[in-house]
Structure formats: C-alpha cells, structure tokens
Design an enzyme around this catalytic site. Sequence first.
Site, short mmCIF file in Angstrom:
data_model
loop_
_atom_site.label_atom_id
_atom_site.label_comp_id
_atom_site.label_asym_id
_atom_site.label_seq_id
_atom_site.Cartn_x
_atom_site.Cartn_y
_atom_site.Cartn_z
N SER A 97 0.82 -1.22 0.00
CA SER A 97 0.00 0.00 0.00
C SER A 97 0.85 1.26 0.00
CB SER A 97 -0.93 0.01 1.22
OG SER A 97 -0.18 -0.06 2.42
N HIS A 102 9.95 -1.32 1.68
CA HIS A 102 10.02 -1.54 3.13
C HIS A 102 9.94 -3.03 3.43
CE1 HIS A 102 5.80 -0.92 1.98
NE2 HIS A 102 5.47 -1.79 2.94
P1 DGP Z 1 2.39 -2.55 2.96
O1 DGP Z 1 0.95 -2.97 3.00
O2 DGP Z 1 3.32 -3.73 2.84
O3 DGP Z 1 2.65 -1.48 1.93
O4 DGP Z 1 2.69 -1.91 4.38
C1 DGP Z 1 2.54 -0.56 4.68
C2 DGP Z 1 2.45 -0.47 6.18
O5 DGP Z 1 2.65 0.89 6.52
C3 DGP Z 1 1.11 -0.86 6.77
O6 DGP Z 1 1.29 -2.01 7.61
C4 DGP Z 1 0.66 0.32 7.60
C5 DGP Z 1 1.90 1.18 7.67
N1 DGP Z 1 1.67 2.60 7.66
C6 DGP Z 1 0.93 3.31 6.76
N2 DGP Z 1 0.95 4.61 7.05
C7 DGP Z 1 1.75 4.74 8.15
C8 DGP Z 1 2.18 5.86 8.93
O7 DGP Z 1 1.84 7.03 8.66
N3 DGP Z 1 2.99 5.59 9.99
C9 DGP Z 1 3.39 4.33 10.31
N4 DGP Z 1 4.18 4.18 11.38
N5 DGP Z 1 3.02 3.26 9.59
C10 DGP Z 1 2.20 3.47 8.53
#
Ligand code: DGP
Length: 115
Positions: A97, A102
Amino acid sequence: MYDKNNVFAKILRGEIPNKTVYSDDNVLAFYDVAPRARVHVLVIPRGEYTDIFDFTKNAPADVQLAFWNGVRNTVEKLGLRDNFRTVANTGRGAGQSVMHFHIHIMSDERFSEDF
Ligand code: DGP
C-alpha cells in the site's frame, strides 16, 4: 515511478511523526501504525525506491549492504534474534500500500508454536 508524496517519504522528511526503533544514514526503522503482531516494525531505506525489485536493481551495492545491516541492527535492538518474520509486500496485488520499499519485521510468541 517513485512518488515523493508517499507516507514513508513524508516520515523521512519529518512531516509525519514516527516511533523510531533504529536510525542511521541509510536506514530508518519504526513501529507500524497498524500492528498485526505483538511487535511490528517497518525498515526502510532513506533512498527513493518503490519496491524490492527497484531497490535490488538500482540501489548501489554499498547502499544495499547498509540496508541489510540496518535490518539486522533493528532486529538486535528489538531482541528478536531467533523469533521474527520478514515480509516485503510487492505490488498492489500483493498488498503493498506504500510505494516506498520496506521490510516488515513481525514477532509474536505464537510463532514458535506454528512450526
Ligand atoms: P504494505 O501494506 O506492505 O505497503 O505496508 C505498509 C504499512 O505501513 C502498513 O502495515 C501500515 C503502515 N503505515 C501506513 N501509514 C503509516 C504511517 O503514517 N505511519 C506508520 N508508522 N506506519 C504506517
């Protein structure tokens, strides 16, 4: 193409706060805002790479080495040496997403009972 307005780019620029676990010149590791395990941390390179393909194809070798050192340092800092999972969702279809490369580090006591 890399979007400089993705949330992790904003975190790297300090525009969105984060709970940092580990940080160095190449890597930032911070707690996932929506944890799906007892410990759920994200590790990102500071450079602009959309996913694992982009990173492994286009990042210089020293940057790639520094990233994996950052992953290991994060795991050591969390005390998870022998009880964690890594996940790199790649592409929207697989649940990626945020289009900044990452690695998810996840750990839960139940892992040791799963296998
Ligand atoms: P993925 O679905 O693999 O792209 O993981 C993205 C992750 O990022 C998801 O588990 C939620 C996290 N995430 C999204 N927005 C933020 C944010 O603003 N801060 C933090 N700490 N995590 C976030």
